[in-house]
Each structure stands twice: as structure tokens, then as C-alpha cells.
Design an enzyme around this catalytic site. Structure first.
Site, PDB file in Angstrom:
ATOM      1  CB  SER A 122      -0.928  -0.014   1.215  1.00 54.11           C
ATOM      2  OG  SER A 122      -0.180  -0.182   2.384  1.00 54.11           O
ATOM      3  CG  HIS A 143      -2.969  -0.669  -3.004  1.00 56.88           C
ATOM      4  ND1 HIS A 143      -3.214   0.645  -2.696  1.00 56.88           N
ATOM      5  CD2 HIS A 143      -3.140  -1.357  -1.837  1.00 56.88           C
ATOM      6  CE1 HIS A 143      -3.517   0.749  -1.415  1.00 56.88           C
ATOM      7  NE2 HIS A 143      -3.483  -0.450  -0.880  1.00 56.88           N
ATOM      8  CD  GLU A 155      -3.522   3.552  -5.574  1.00 60.15           C
ATOM      9  OE1 GLU A 155      -3.351   2.883  -4.520  1.00 60.15           O
ATOM     10  OE2 GLU A 155      -3.494   4.777  -5.602  1.00 60.15           O
ATOM     11  CG  ASN A 193      -2.867   4.081   1.597  1.00 61.01           C
ATOM     12  OD1 ASN A 193      -3.962   4.227   2.136  1.00 61.01           O
ATOM     13  ND2 ASN A 193      -2.327   2.902   1.405  1.00 61.01           N
TER      14      ASN A 193
HETATM   15  N1  CAA Z   1     -17.488 -10.675   2.048  1.00 60.54           N
HETATM   16  C1  CAA Z   1     -18.812 -10.805   1.858  1.00 60.54           C
HETATM   17  N2  CAA Z   1     -19.716  -9.999   2.426  1.00 60.54           N
HETATM   18  C2  CAA Z   1     -19.248  -9.013   3.236  1.00 60.54           C
HETATM   19  C3  CAA Z   1     -17.868  -8.819   3.476  1.00 60.54           C
HETATM   20  C4  CAA Z   1     -16.968  -9.707   2.848  1.00 60.54           C
HETATM   21  N3  CAA Z   1     -15.647  -9.605   3.010  1.00 60.54           N
HETATM   22  N4  CAA Z   1     -17.728  -7.759   4.309  1.00 60.54           N
HETATM   23  C5  CAA Z   1     -18.953  -7.299   4.595  1.00 60.54           C
HETATM   24  N5  CAA Z   1     -19.862  -8.050   3.934  1.00 60.54           N
HETATM   25  C6  CAA Z   1     -21.313  -7.913   3.948  1.00 60.54           C
HETATM   26  C7  CAA Z   1     -21.833  -7.709   5.345  1.00 60.54           C
HETATM   27  O1  CAA Z   1     -21.934  -8.938   6.014  1.00 60.54           O
HETATM   28  C8  CAA Z   1     -23.190  -7.104   5.085  1.00 60.54           C
HETATM   29  O2  CAA Z   1     -24.111  -8.116   4.735  1.00 60.54           O
HETATM   30  P1  CAA Z   1     -25.646  -7.984   5.195  1.00 60.54           P
HETATM   31  O3  CAA Z   1     -26.170  -6.818   4.440  1.00 60.54           O
HETATM   32  O4  CAA Z   1     -26.228  -9.281   4.730  1.00 60.54           O
HETATM   33  O5  CAA Z   1     -25.637  -7.799   6.660  1.00 60.54           O
HETATM   34  C9  CAA Z   1     -22.930  -6.250   3.824  1.00 60.54           C
HETATM   35  O6  CAA Z   1     -21.690  -6.727   3.256  1.00 60.54           O
HETATM   36  C10 CAA Z   1     -22.815  -4.803   4.125  1.00 60.54           C
HETATM   37  O7  CAA Z   1     -21.911  -4.634   5.177  1.00 60.54           O
HETATM   38  P2  CAA Z   1     -22.240  -3.764   6.450  1.00 60.54           P
HETATM   39  O8  CAA Z   1     -23.711  -3.662   6.665  1.00 60.54           O
HETATM   40  O9  CAA Z   1     -21.366  -4.226   7.561  1.00 60.54           O
HETATM   41  O10 CAA Z   1     -21.698  -2.335   6.152  1.00 60.54           O
HETATM   42  P3  CAA Z   1     -21.719  -1.385   4.898  1.00 60.54           P
HETATM   43  O11 CAA Z   1     -23.004  -1.342   4.194  1.00 60.54           O
HETATM   44  O12 CAA Z   1     -21.136  -0.146   5.475  1.00 60.54           O
HETATM   45  O13 CAA Z   1     -20.671  -1.988   3.863  1.00 60.54           O
HETATM   46  C11 CAA Z   1     -18.331  -1.702   3.457  1.00 60.54           C
HETATM   47  C12 CAA Z   1     -19.414  -2.409   4.274  1.00 60.54           C
HETATM   48  C13 CAA Z   1     -18.398  -2.085   1.995  1.00 60.54           C
HETATM   49  C14 CAA Z   1     -16.989  -2.198   4.050  1.00 60.54           C
HETATM   50  C15 CAA Z   1     -18.491  -0.147   3.593  1.00 60.54           C
HETATM   51  O14 CAA Z   1     -18.613   0.213   4.934  1.00 60.54           O
HETATM   52  C16 CAA Z   1     -17.353   0.612   2.985  1.00 60.54           C
HETATM   53  O15 CAA Z   1     -17.292   0.812   1.794  1.00 60.54           O
HETATM   54  N6  CAA Z   1     -16.416   1.074   3.848  1.00 60.54           N
HETATM   55  C17 CAA Z   1     -15.233   1.754   3.407  1.00 60.54           C
HETATM   56  C18 CAA Z   1     -14.205   0.733   3.042  1.00 60.54           C
HETATM   57  C19 CAA Z   1     -12.924   1.360   2.598  1.00 60.54           C
HETATM   58  O16 CAA Z   1     -12.763   2.559   2.589  1.00 60.54           O
HETATM   59  N7  CAA Z   1     -11.998   0.502   2.216  1.00 60.54           N
HETATM   60  C20 CAA Z   1     -10.716   0.942   1.812  1.00 60.54           C
HETATM   61  C21 CAA Z   1      -9.801   0.793   2.993  1.00 60.54           C
HETATM   62  S1  CAA Z   1      -8.237   1.383   2.611  1.00 60.54           S
HETATM   63  C22 CAA Z   1      -7.472   0.086   1.924  1.00 60.54           C
HETATM   64  O17 CAA Z   1      -7.931  -1.000   1.837  1.00 60.54           O
HETATM   65  C23 CAA Z   1      -6.157   0.380   1.370  1.00 60.54           C
HETATM   66  C24 CAA Z   1      -5.015   0.604   2.241  1.00 60.54           C
HETATM   67  O18 CAA Z   1      -3.915   0.481   1.721  1.00 60.54           O
HETATM   68  C25 CAA Z   1      -5.080   1.043   3.646  1.00 60.54           C
END
Ligand code: CAA
Length: 287
Positions: A122, A143, A155, A193
């Protein structure tokens, strides 16, 4: 549709990112091998993959065949040589430069000359990672975002010597996983990032300086900016140690004091409050 020339994909590292990447490779029809030195990490990864594909299948997001392939078709190994006949290796080991350089030197020795070696780093320079091999033209950054099965972005980062054929294969490959690839240049933090971690860092300054509680900061960003998660919830989800490591890479690599890590972030990491994975970060998590 899988990409011609890529039949076997090996994923190195069975943590959160590695298991997600292995899952989407398997559900997209690639022969997939998941490698980790730690057998327990592989067992945990298998459980996570099983839960995720079962959920996605129950929602009609993946076919019976894709689910079954991810449940039964992923080979696992604790030995890096299981990547020897892969057409593509995606490294998703811990974000530690010395470790990644060693893995790439080993993969370069083990894999056939045309194998593409991709890294899910990352923030570490792709050019530096590529320089640990004798095939920098076949080394590239891919990424993925967490949670990999749900997030559409990958990415793509070319190192200084990455050739066009490697780039176009990886662009096609990530599209074949149902993802949208976006190219970024090889500068610290790439695009994602460079923007995300300073935003999280600023949110932590707001807490440290008493501008707002973690709940207030997160609510402002969720309801005011329509972010799906507030920055502190996201920091807990990504891992505070990861956020700190990225801030240090930005600070050192770009030499600008605006990237200095917030002292509260450093203190929380020192205290072992790493977020969701340690049970406590800005919030407390019970199993
Ligand atoms: N596989 C399958 N299903 C999953 C899952 C997975 N890995 N993770 C979550 N789900 C499911 C949940 O169980 C939930 O199912 P139900 O509706 O049946 O309950 C559904 O997806 C929706 O999840 P939530 O209700 O918990 O929450 P949400 O609607 O907020 O969605 C999310 C979850 C997609 C993670 C959303 O919160 C989101 O987009 N968050 C931001 C994520 C983000 O910014 N990621 C980037 C991080 S930075 C990175 O990765 C890079 C780095 O280098 C640091």
C-alpha cells in the site's frame, strides 16, 4: 472470462488482503494457490473465505460454480516454492520492506522467467521491490482495497522498469476479477493512501486536540460527507499500525512536515490499540 496466459495465480500471504485476493481469483475461475509460512493463518483464511463466499452466494452475487471453486479449489501451502509454476504471483505479505524484498528475491529465483510478480503493497516503492529481482520489467503494483470481495478498485502501479506487456496483462487481469483498475505513478502512498491516510491522521488530530470525540468526527464525515464509514472507524478497520506506517512512508518519502503522524496515533500503536484486529482502537470490539 479469464485472461489468456494466466491460468495459475499464487497469492503470498493469507492475512486479510491475501485471503480476499485469493477468494476473488478463485471465484473468477483461476487456479489459485494461497501461500503463508503460518499454517494457522491459512486455516483462518479458509474460514474467512468460506463465510464470505457463502454470504455472496446467498445474495445471488456469485454463481454455484464460483462458490464451489472458492470452497474446494484453493490449494494452500506453507512453502513459497508452491508458486514455482504460477503465471502470476500476487504478494500480500506484511507491510515490511525487508520482508517484501526477501520474498521477491526468492520468487525471482523460484518462478519461471515470464511469471509476473505483483505486489499488493500500500505504500512501498514498486521500483525498489522490483530491484530485488532480475526481472524488474515483470514486476508491478496491484493494490487491492479492503474488503477485497466488495471493493471495486485496484490501484495499478508501474515501477520504473515495468514494461507495457506486464501493465496491460495486469489491467486485463484485474478487470477479469470484476474490478476497476486505475493507474497511479510510483510515488509514496500512490493515490489512495496519499489522500486517505492524511485524512485519517487529521481526524486523529481532531480527537487529540479536543475538537470532537471519535463519535462526533465519524458522524460528521458519515452524515456530512456521505462517507460509508467515518475516518476513525475506517482507521480501526484498516489497522492503526498500517495507518502509522503509511504516514511515516509519506513523511520520509515526500519530506513535507504536513505528513507528520499525529502523536496520538503513535501513542495508540505503542499501547497496542491497533483497531479491530486487537479488539480496541478508537472503539472497543467484542467478538
Ligand atoms: N465478504 C462478503 N460480504 C461481506 C464482506 C466480505 N468480506 N464484508 C462485509 N460483507 C457484507 C456484510 O456482512 C453485510 O451483509 P448484510 O447486508 O447481509 O448484513 C454487507 O456486506 C454490508 O456490510 P455492512 O452492513 O457491515 O456495512 P456497509 O453497508 O457499510 O458496507 C463496506 C461495508 C463495503 C466495508 C463499507 O462500509 C465501505 O465501503 N467502507 C469503506 C471501506 C474502505 O474505505 N476501504 C478501503 C480501505 S483502505 C485500503 O484497503 C487500502 C489501504 O492500503 C489502507
Amino acid at each position: 472470462m479469464t485472461v489468456p496466459g494466466i491460468e495459475h495465480v499464487a497469492v503470498v500471504g493469507a492475512g486479510t488482503m491475501g485471503n480476499g485476493i485469493a477468494q476473488v481469483c478463485a471465484t473468477s475461475g483461476y487456479r489459485t494457490t494461497l501461500i503463508d509460512v503460518n499454517a494457522e493463518a491459512i486455516e483462518r483464511a479458509k474460514k474467512t473465505i468460506a463465510q464470505s463466499v457463502t454470504k455472496l452466494h446467498s445474495k445471488g452475487k456469485i454463481s454455484d460454480e464460483a462458490r464451489d471453486h472458492a470452497l474446494k479449489g484453493i490449494q494452500t501451502s506453507t512453502d513459497l516454492s508452491a508458486a514455482a509454476d504460477a503465471d502470476l504471483v500476487i504478494e500480500a505479505a506484511t507491510e515490511n520492506k525487508a520482508l517484501k524484498l526477501q520474498i521477491f528475491a526468492d520468487l525471482d529465483r523460484l518462478c519461471h522467467a515470464n511469471t509476473i510478480l505483483a505486489t499488493n503493497t500500500s505504500s512501498i516503492s514498486i521500483t525498489e521491490i522490483a530491484a530485488a529481482t532480475k526481472r524488474p520489467q515483470h514486476v508491478i503494483g496491484a493494490h487491492f482495497m479492503n474488503p477485497v470481495p466488495l471493493m471495486a478498485l485496484v490501484e495499478i502501479i508501474r515501477g520504473y522498469n515495468t514494461n507495457h506487456a506486464t501493465l496491460s496483462t495486469i489491467l486485463e487481469f484485474t478487470q477479469s476479477l470484476g474490478k476497476t483498475p486505475v493507474e497511479a505513478a510510483d510515488y509514496p502512498g500512490f493515490i489512495s493512501n496519499r489522500i486517505l491516510c492524511p485524512m485519517i491522521n487529521e481526524a486523529i488530530y481532531c480527537v487529540m486536540e479536543g475538537v470532537g470525540t471519535p463519535e462526533a468526527v465519524d458522524t460528521v464525515m458519515r452524515l456530512g460527507m456521505n462517507h460509508p464509514m467515518g475516518p476513525l472507524t475506517l482507521a480501526d478497520f484498516v489497522g492503526l499500525d498500517v495507518v502509522l506506517a503509511v504516514m511515516d512512508v509519506l513523511y520520509e518519502g515526500l519530506g513535507d512536515p504536513k505528513y507528520r503522524a499525529c502523536p496520538l496515533l503513535r501513542k495508540m500503536v505503542a499501547a497496542g490499540h491497533l483497531g479491530k484486529k486487537s479488539g480496541r482502537g478508537f472503539y472497543v470490539y467484542n467478538e
